[in-house]
Enzyme design. Sequence first.
Site, short mmCIF file in Angstrom:
data_model
loop_
_atom_site.label_atom_id
_atom_site.label_comp_id
_atom_site.label_asym_id
_atom_site.label_seq_id
_atom_site.Cartn_x
_atom_site.Cartn_y
_atom_site.Cartn_z
N LYS A 14 -7.89 -15.32 2.48
CA LYS A 14 -7.86 -14.51 1.26
C LYS A 14 -8.88 -15.04 0.24
O LYS A 14 -9.53 -14.25 -0.46
CB LYS A 14 -6.45 -14.50 0.64
N ALA A 29 0.83 -1.22 0.00
CA ALA A 29 0.00 0.00 0.00
C ALA A 29 0.86 1.26 0.00
O ALA A 29 0.50 2.25 -0.64
CB ALA A 29 -0.94 -0.01 1.20
N SER A 74 -5.11 -6.11 5.02
CA SER A 74 -5.53 -7.45 5.41
C SER A 74 -4.54 -7.96 6.44
O SER A 74 -3.35 -7.64 6.35
CB SER A 74 -5.49 -8.40 4.19
N1 LIG Z 1 3.46 -9.28 0.27
C1 LIG Z 1 3.05 -10.31 -0.44
O1 LIG Z 1 3.83 -11.19 -0.84
C2 LIG Z 1 1.60 -10.40 -0.88
C3 LIG Z 1 1.27 -11.30 -1.90
C4 LIG Z 1 -0.06 -11.38 -2.31
C5 LIG Z 1 -1.02 -10.59 -1.72
N2 LIG Z 1 -0.69 -9.75 -0.71
C6 LIG Z 1 -1.75 -8.93 -0.12
O2 LIG Z 1 -1.36 -7.58 -0.19
C7 LIG Z 1 -1.94 -6.86 0.88
C8 LIG Z 1 -0.88 -6.07 1.60
O3 LIG Z 1 0.10 -6.95 2.10
P1 LIG Z 1 1.57 -6.47 2.46
O4 LIG Z 1 2.50 -7.51 1.98
O5 LIG Z 1 1.76 -5.08 2.04
O6 LIG Z 1 1.54 -6.63 4.04
P2 LIG Z 1 1.64 -5.59 5.25
O7 LIG Z 1 2.80 -4.69 5.05
O8 LIG Z 1 1.60 -6.43 6.47
O9 LIG Z 1 0.32 -4.74 5.09
C9 LIG Z 1 -0.90 -5.15 5.61
C10 LIG Z 1 -1.66 -3.92 6.02
O10 LIG Z 1 -2.96 -4.30 6.47
C11 LIG Z 1 -3.22 -3.62 7.67
N3 LIG Z 1 -4.14 -4.38 8.52
C12 LIG Z 1 -4.02 -5.64 8.96
N4 LIG Z 1 -5.06 -5.95 9.74
C13 LIG Z 1 -5.84 -4.86 9.80
C14 LIG Z 1 -7.05 -4.54 10.46
N5 LIG Z 1 -7.70 -5.42 11.23
N6 LIG Z 1 -7.56 -3.29 10.30
C15 LIG Z 1 -6.93 -2.38 9.55
N7 LIG Z 1 -5.79 -2.61 8.89
C16 LIG Z 1 -5.26 -3.84 9.03
C17 LIG Z 1 -1.87 -3.46 8.35
O11 LIG Z 1 -1.96 -2.41 9.29
P3 LIG Z 1 -1.02 -2.37 10.58
O12 LIG Z 1 0.27 -1.79 10.09
O13 LIG Z 1 -1.75 -1.48 11.50
O14 LIG Z 1 -0.86 -3.76 11.07
C18 LIG Z 1 -0.99 -3.15 7.16
O15 LIG Z 1 -1.03 -1.78 6.85
C19 LIG Z 1 -2.67 -7.88 1.75
O16 LIG Z 1 -4.03 -7.88 1.36
C20 LIG Z 1 -1.99 -9.19 1.36
O17 LIG Z 1 -2.86 -10.28 1.56
C21 LIG Z 1 0.61 -9.63 -0.26
#
Ligand SMILES: NC(=O)c1ccc[n+]([C@@H]2O[C@H](COP(=O)([O-])OP(=O)(O)OC[C@H]3O[C@@H](n4cnc5c(N)ncnc54)[C@H](OP(=O)(O)O)[C@@H]3O)[C@@H](O)[C@H]2O)c1
Length: 276
Positions: free
Chosen positions: A165, A23, A90
């Site tokens: 997911k 994000a 998420s």
């Molecule tokens: N990285 C990968 O390899 C990958 C691959 C495929 C899909 N994705 C998807 O991409 C998205 C972002 O992942 P990312 O890798 O960027 O991980 P990340 O850095 O952990 O980001 C997840 C974000 O979601 C927020 N979040 C989690 N639980 C929440 C809640 N209950 N209420 C509000 N916010 C919440 C977190 O906020 P806090 O900072 O407050 O915890 C964080 O900002 C997710 O949907 C993930 O499933 C990631």
Amino acid sequence: MPVDSPSPASQTICVTGAGGFIASWIVKLLLEKGYTVRGTVRNPDDPKNAHLRELEGAKERLILCRADLLDYEGLKDAINGCDGVFHTASPVTDDPEQMVEPAVDGTKNVIIAAAEAKCRRVVFTSSIGAVYMDPNRSPDVVVDESCWSDLEYCKNTKNWYCFGKAVAEQAAWDIAKEKEVDLVVVNPVLVLGPLLQPTVNASIVHILKYLTGSAKTYANSVQAYVDVRDVALAHILVYENPSASGRYLCAESALHRGELVEILAKFFPEFPIPTK
Ligand SMILES: NC(=O)c1ccc[n+]([C@@H]2O[C@H](COP(=O)([O-])OP(=O)(O)OC[C@H]3O[C@@H](n4cnc5c(N)ncnc54)[C@H](OP(=O)(O)O)[C@@H]3O)[C@@H](O)[C@H]2O)c1
């Protein structure tokens, strides 16, 4: 950008979970393109979100809003008045208690709020985890956007992240249809690349464990990877392009773990990278 799309300068986009790895890059690219951005974070005053305020254009065009995924009113306030929503927040965990409810109910909340706000389009960040977990698919079949993970299999193997997911994406499609929301989904594979945020996220640990010495050996398996900047750009492209629809797998290259550690050893010879 297609001629019939309004210009970025006239649009406000809500990005949920704005401080996260993917994000943060989405927010950065949106600001660079001239959009006004409302980023939801759980705590706008947390220093872990301070990097967002340093982004180019943030002072003029970034507003951070407080919202948890289970807080419908908070999400509604953030989304109200927005042209589009990028729903990226998420939990990323295999703990079923922490994963499933926020992922699924949070996604429903976001789409309902987007419907009320009459947003042009919602882009939802799903995952390869919602796509490939299916023991009944023949190894000869190419995984594409028509594939869905088998929920029973995810449950039985305790892959609660993939389960969450997949159920969240299914819920997104169902609610979007019911509420007539224009939904497009991006399904990235494992995302790597430069971090804007000060904390380490789960997919970066995939690489970090080989650099810190905490992984002494590597698994005999293959993984698909994609750069975070490509994932962020993919979100913006599917938002901007009126003809985008359905799901988009977002993947660059698939590597055996042996190839991955070889690349790491070449770039970081001083680190204890496993050789077997
Ligand atoms: N990285 C990968 O390899 C990958 C691959 C495929 C899909 N994705 C998807 O991409 C998205 C972002 O992942 P990312 O890798 O960027 O991980 P990340 O850095 O952990 O980001 C997840 C974000 O979601 C927020 N979040 C989690 N639980 C929440 C809640 N209950 N209420 C509000 N916010 C919440 C977190 O906020 P806090 O900072 O407050 O915890 C964080 O900002 C997710 O949907 C993930 O499933 C990631």
